[in-house]
Design an enzyme around this catalytic site. Structure first.
Site, PDB file in Angstrom:
ATOM      1  N   GLU A 195      40.751   3.654  17.218  1.00  0.00           N
ATOM      2  CA  GLU A 195      39.281   3.623  17.124  1.00  0.00           C
ATOM      3  C   GLU A 195      38.709   5.028  17.322  1.00  0.00           C
ATOM      4  OE1 GLU A 195      37.201  -0.105  19.055  1.00  0.00           O
ATOM      5  OE2 GLU A 195      39.189   0.185  19.924  1.00  0.00           O
ATOM      6  N   TYR A 196      39.299   5.718  18.293  1.00  0.00           N
ATOM      7  CA  TYR A 196      38.845   7.083  18.566  1.00  0.00           C
ATOM      8  C   TYR A 196      39.068   7.971  17.337  1.00  0.00           C
ATOM      9  CZ  TYR A 196      38.430  11.639  20.822  1.00  0.00           C
ATOM     10  OH  TYR A 196      38.055  12.924  21.134  1.00  0.00           O
ATOM     11  N   GLU A 248      41.020  18.938  49.922  1.00  0.00           N
ATOM     12  CA  GLU A 248      41.322  18.823  48.489  1.00  0.00           C
ATOM     13  C   GLU A 248      42.749  19.294  48.248  1.00  0.00           C
ATOM     14  OE1 GLU A 248      38.454  21.359  46.603  1.00  0.00           O
ATOM     15  OE2 GLU A 248      36.758  20.321  47.528  1.00  0.00           O
ATOM     16  N   LYS A 296      45.483  21.560  46.745  1.00  0.00           N
ATOM     17  CA  LYS A 296      45.471  22.926  46.230  1.00  0.00           C
ATOM     18  C   LYS A 296      46.406  22.989  45.038  1.00  0.00           C
ATOM     19  CE  LYS A 296      45.546  27.751  47.607  1.00  0.00           C
ATOM     20  NZ  LYS A 296      46.392  28.298  46.562  1.00  0.00           N
ATOM     21  N   ASP A 302      48.308  24.475  41.823  1.00  0.00           N
ATOM     22  CA  ASP A 302      48.914  25.768  41.572  1.00  0.00           C
ATOM     23  C   ASP A 302      48.809  26.077  40.084  1.00  0.00           C
ATOM     24  OD1 ASP A 302      50.070  28.015  42.388  1.00  0.00           O
ATOM     25  OD2 ASP A 302      52.099  27.204  42.594  1.00  0.00           O
ATOM     26  N   GLU A 322      40.602  24.944  38.483  1.00  0.00           N
ATOM     27  CA  GLU A 322      41.966  25.415  38.302  1.00  0.00           C
ATOM     28  C   GLU A 322      42.520  24.828  37.008  1.00  0.00           C
ATOM     29  OE1 GLU A 322      42.863  27.412  40.715  1.00  0.00           O
ATOM     30  OE2 GLU A 322      45.049  27.514  40.766  1.00  0.00           O
ATOM     31  N   TYR A 327      36.516  22.395  41.240  1.00  0.00           N
ATOM     32  CA  TYR A 327      36.414  22.214  42.691  1.00  0.00           C
ATOM     33  C   TYR A 327      35.240  22.938  43.343  1.00  0.00           C
ATOM     34  CZ  TYR A 327      39.077  26.573  42.318  1.00  0.00           C
ATOM     35  OH  TYR A 327      39.502  27.824  41.978  1.00  0.00           O
ATOM     36  N   LYS A 371      37.720  22.351  53.503  1.00  0.00           N
ATOM     37  CA  LYS A 371      36.393  22.953  53.410  1.00  0.00           C
ATOM     38  C   LYS A 371      35.441  22.228  54.348  1.00  0.00           C
ATOM     39  CE  LYS A 371      37.209  23.934  48.518  1.00  0.00           C
ATOM     40  NZ  LYS A 371      36.905  23.637  47.103  1.00  0.00           N
ATOM     41  N   LYS A 378      48.981  25.560  53.716  1.00  0.00           N
ATOM     42  CA  LYS A 378      50.067  25.560  52.724  1.00  0.00           C
ATOM     43  C   LYS A 378      51.246  24.709  53.179  1.00  0.00           C
ATOM     44  CE  LYS A 378      50.235  28.691  49.792  1.00  0.00           C
ATOM     45  NZ  LYS A 378      49.787  30.031  49.429  1.00  0.00           N
ATOM     46  N   CYS A 387      78.348  41.687  23.984  1.00  0.00           N
ATOM     47  CA  CYS A 387      78.184  40.237  24.076  1.00  0.00           C
ATOM     48  C   CYS A 387      79.407  39.654  24.766  1.00  0.00           C
ATOM     49  CB  CYS A 387      78.014  39.645  22.682  1.00  0.00           C
ATOM     50  SG  CYS A 387      78.133  37.845  22.666  1.00  0.00           S
ATOM     51  N   CYS A 408      81.503  37.541  21.983  1.00  0.00           N
ATOM     52  CA  CYS A 408      82.162  38.099  20.793  1.00  0.00           C
ATOM     53  C   CYS A 408      82.459  39.593  20.918  1.00  0.00           C
ATOM     54  CB  CYS A 408      81.313  37.848  19.544  1.00  0.00           C
ATOM     55  SG  CYS A 408      79.805  38.837  19.492  1.00  0.00           S
ATOM     56  N   CYS A 463      72.649  39.722  21.478  1.00  0.00           N
ATOM     57  CA  CYS A 463      73.811  39.964  20.639  1.00  0.00           C
ATOM     58  C   CYS A 463      73.317  39.858  19.204  1.00  0.00           C
ATOM     59  CB  CYS A 463      74.866  38.891  20.929  1.00  0.00           C
ATOM     60  SG  CYS A 463      76.149  38.837  19.670  1.00  0.00           S
ATOM     61  N   CYS A 492      78.433  35.393  15.849  1.00  0.00           N
ATOM     62  CA  CYS A 492      78.940  35.307  17.225  1.00  0.00           C
ATOM     63  C   CYS A 492      79.217  33.843  17.565  1.00  0.00           C
ATOM     64  CB  CYS A 492      77.897  35.882  18.179  1.00  0.00           C
ATOM     65  SG  CYS A 492      78.185  35.461  19.907  1.00  0.00           S
TER      66      CYS A 492
HETATM   67  S1  IVH Z   1      38.240  26.829  46.638  1.00  0.00           S
HETATM   68  C1  IVH Z   1      35.599  29.790  48.201  1.00  0.00           C
HETATM   69  N1  IVH Z   1      39.567  24.648  46.029  1.00  0.00           N
HETATM   70  O1  IVH Z   1      43.326  28.648  45.340  1.00  0.00           O
HETATM   71  C2  IVH Z   1      36.557  28.842  47.685  1.00  0.00           C
HETATM   72  N2  IVH Z   1      40.540  26.746  45.483  1.00  0.00           N
HETATM   73  O2  IVH Z   1      43.376  31.185  47.246  1.00  0.00           O
HETATM   74  C3  IVH Z   1      37.688  29.456  46.998  1.00  0.00           C
HETATM   75  N3  IVH Z   1      42.696  26.586  44.353  1.00  0.00           N
HETATM   76  O3  IVH Z   1      41.727  31.188  43.561  1.00  0.00           O
HETATM   77  C4  IVH Z   1      38.514  28.523  46.226  1.00  0.00           C
HETATM   78  N4  IVH Z   1      42.805  24.387  44.307  1.00  0.00           N
HETATM   79  O4  IVH Z   1      42.697  29.267  42.261  1.00  0.00           O
HETATM   80  C5  IVH Z   1      39.565  25.998  46.000  1.00  0.00           C
HETATM   81  N5  IVH Z   1      40.621  22.636  45.540  1.00  0.00           N
HETATM   82  C6  IVH Z   1      40.612  23.968  45.496  1.00  0.00           C
HETATM   83  C7  IVH Z   1      41.663  24.721  44.927  1.00  0.00           C
HETATM   84  C8  IVH Z   1      41.583  26.118  44.952  1.00  0.00           C
HETATM   85  C9  IVH Z   1      43.407  25.517  43.959  1.00  0.00           C
HETATM   86  C10 IVH Z   1      43.099  28.002  44.129  1.00  0.00           C
HETATM   87  C11 IVH Z   1      42.073  28.810  43.427  1.00  0.00           C
HETATM   88  C12 IVH Z   1      41.762  29.995  44.280  1.00  0.00           C
HETATM   89  C13 IVH Z   1      42.910  29.987  45.235  1.00  0.00           C
HETATM   90  C14 IVH Z   1      42.416  30.457  46.589  1.00  0.00           C
END
Ligand code: IVH
Length: 672
Positions: free
Chosen positions: A36-37, A115, A117, A119, A174, A226, A292, A316, A410, A413, A428, A433
């Protein structure tokens, strides 16, 4: 349909598609089926093609990428994008909470938002009057790079906000890649001879820093937002959590599932421990929790010091590391001749996974780490099952460790290995080879390529050992007697294998093209090239311009195709394949009835192919291209600024296709 009606329908379709994008990408709660989409999307594409004056830069059809840039322009963030201080264990979270309360001079337990974090790569999106106007990387926090075109290709980045939206919204988030997508991308890169990415973060960041947004468009990127920079035209929200919910209502993708409002340090730690357990099951990589202060008023009161806010901290996870010994460093020769170093480790468990090999990526990395055979090293799993060597424990050296030099020959070979300028890999260059050949044949026979059942590594090794094949075309010369020379080969097995090889001769062009293993030509690109050129001969004869005219084909692919067919060895290979009846072009011609009896008229400015190319594509499939529209016309293919022919088609109610529709139709027919 007149212009006014079209404008109304286009707006209606855009809204409907945007709404469904929102349900699908932001909320993960689709309400309509894919087909449908697709129908809505095609209708919009067609209307926009018929009414080029009504095209808009923020239409949902505009996600395929734009013309390549020659550089990125700097963008100054109106509010700096700060970084976060790290807390490495619960004690440091206690310190953080104590600092915050001291600053606010309060004894009361505070409310925090936790929240995940993610990567990936931090970006900023600027929406003015609800439209995405600018997208940038974080850069040094003050100045980033303008990557608007790239961010526009990410489906979870809305091109328009949902009303009622603020007059200005700067939103931060992110960009990341799911682990499954990351692994699939790396598999594909290995198949096409590109360096795999070390981890999902590099893959995301690398995909965003592409001058050609069509490359970004093909990368499976996602975003979670975020936070915000400047916001104008709405009242400020009292808490971070309400802000996230509001952002979601404006259409942005928010990780609310991974977000929790907690009280005090104990709440933070409980959530952190919960996530540490969930971490392995998440579809993406996270490296901790961002904590936060929930109240936005308190955030303002706390402010920032140097480059990080006082109201937030990153807690972390301990890295997934372990110590072990490098037992050997071996060189691996890939299908494209790349000679890459691999560390063989004394087996060790890294957060639940047993590892015995580590990727050293390339020889620059070996030099940077100064890793030697016998070294004690720290290995880390970062998104992939195969870990990286992050550090050598030089203090544990006995003096017996043996350094490994980059290859001058290599290992398979013995021919000279060269490092090509602008590449980190040694290669190589010997086209025959054995190590390359083995990988090339493995790839040629693999399920998604020529799908030769039963032709596995064991038999390939024997074929090479006995000197029965020098290239993949030689597979088609094999006889029963040849196969009987294998160890433990019975009549039935040999018969089956020969049958499987013979059967593979009928694979369509796209598969053969993929199987031949041209650099940068993966399955998808092979399909595009097959649909466009229809035969190896026509592809071999294509000019650079003709190749570049294929949508999604950039200079890298074009040059790879050109240099492949310029090589006399490869030309000879094609001849050999043809001699054995592996020539899907003949088949395509013989089969050329898919469009029999159909007449096409091309009109307007065509951007994806020339009129002549289009005519060839139609004729190859048994159709006819005509110059004017009549009742006998089956389809009109309309580019931009189509005029009277398009009008006539509409009068006669003849179906109108966009260039994209047409290509898709041809591709579908080619695959029969
Ligand atoms: S807040 C003032 N929230 O972590 C607030 N950052 O070292 C600054 N990151 O550069 C960022 N998840 O790339 C915030 N839920 C999240 C995040 C987040 C990933 C990353 C972001 C930032 C780095 C901070």
């Amino acid at each position: 349909m007149n212009q006014e009606q079209a404008a109304r329908r286009i707006e209606e379709l855009r809204r409907e598609i945007e709404h469904n994008n929102y349900l699908y990408y932001a909320l993960d709660r689709p309400e309509i089926s894919d087909s449908e989409y697709d129908r809505l999307f095609r209708e919009l594409l067609q209307l926009e093609n018929e009414h080029p004056a009504l095209a808009e830069a923020d239409s949902p059809t505009r996600r395929v990428g734009a013309a390549p840039l020659d550089k990125f322009n700097p963008v100054r963030h109106s509010v700096p994008m700060l970084s976060l201080e790290n807390a490495l264990d619960p004690d440091e979270i206690r310190d953080f909470d104590a600092r915050v309360r001291r600053f606010l001079a309060t004894d009361e337990e505070l409310e925090y938002v936790c929240e995940m974090k993610l990567d990936g790569a931090a970006v900023e999106l600027v929406y003015r009057a609800g439209s995405l106007e600018l997208g940038s990387t974080r850069g040094d926090g003050v100045t980033g790079e303008k990557i608007t075109e790239n961010l526009q290709t990410i489906h979870s980045v809305p091109l328009r906000l949902r009303p009622p939206f603020p007059s200005l919204l700067e939103v931060r988030g992110e960009v990341y890649m799911d682990l499954a997508d990351f692994r699939a991308l790396n598999r594909e890169r290995e198949e096409t001879g590109d360096m795999p990415f070390a981890n999902p973060r590099n893959a995301a960041a690398g995909s965003l820093r592409q001058l050609d947004s069509r490359v970004t468009a093909r990368r499976p990127l996602k975003i979670f937002c975020y936070g915000v920079g400047l916001v104008e035209g709405v009242e400020d929200l009292p808490t971070q959590y309400l802000l996230l919910q509001q952002l979601q209502q404006w259409g942005l993708r928010i990780n609310l599932d991974g977000t929790r409002v907690v009280r005090g340090v104990s709440g933070i730690i409980a959530y952190f421990q919960e996530l540490a357990e969930r971490r392995e099951e998440l579809p993406f990589e996270i490296d901790g929790v961002v904590v936060k202060v929930n109240s936005r008023a308190l955030q303002r009161e706390l402010g920032e010091k140097s480059r990080a806010p006082r109201w937030a901290v990153a807690l972390k996870f301990p890295p997934r590391q372990a110590e072990t010994v490098v037992e050997d460093i071996q060189m691996q020769v890939g299908r494209t001749g790349a000679i890459t170093p691999v560390a063989y480790l004394h087996p060790v468990e890294v957060s639940g996974v047993q590892v015995s090999r580590a990727s050293l990526h390339n020889w620059d990395e070996v030099a940077r780490l100064d890793v030697r055979i016998g070294d004690h090293v720290v290995v880390e799993r970062a998104g992939d099952v195969i870990p990286d060597v992050v550090r050598v424990l030089t203090e544990r050296r006995s003096g017996d460790e043996r350094p490994v030099a980059p290859p001058d020959r290599c290992p398979a070979c013995g021919s000279p290995a060269a490092r090509i300028e602008a590449e980190v890999v040694y290669r190589c260059r010997n086209l025959s080879c054995p190590a390359q050949l083995k990988e090339a044949i493995k790839h040629f026979a693999s399920r998604r390529a020529m799908d030769i059942e039963g032709l596995g590594e064991r038999y390939i090794d024997q074929l090479l050992r006995l000197g029965l094949v020098q290239n993949f075309a030689d597979l088609y010369t094999l006889t029963l007697e040849d196969l009987f020379r294998f160890e433990r080969m019975g009549e039935k097995l040999a018969d089956n294998l020969l049958q499987a090889i013979a059967e593979s001769k009928t694979r369509p062009l796209a598969r053969l093209l993929f199987a031949m293993g041209l650099r940068h030509v993966g399955e998808h690109v092979a399909r595009l090239l097959a649909a466009r050129f229809g035969s190896l001969d026509r592809l071999a004869a294509a000019s650079r311009e003709e190749l570049l005219a294929v949508h999604e084909v950039g200079p890298q692919v074009a040059d790879s195709v050109l240099s492949f067919f310029a090589n006399p060895h490869n030309r000879a290979l094609l001849e050999q394949l043809r001699a054995h009846g592996v020539a899907p072009e003949n088949e395509a011609v013989a089969r050329g009835t898919a469009l029999a009896g159909q007449t096409f008229v091309f009109t307007g400015a065509l951007t994806r192919f020339t009129r002549q190319d289009a005519q060839q594509m139609v004729e190859r499939l048994g159709g006819r291209a005509a110059g004017s529209v009549s009742r006998k016309t089956s389809f009109v293919v309309a580019g931009a600024e189509a005029g009277s022919k398009l009008e006539k088609a509409k009068q006669l109610e003849i179906p109108v296709l966009s260039e994209e529709d047409f290509l898709q139709m041809v591709a579908e027919k080619e695959q029969i």
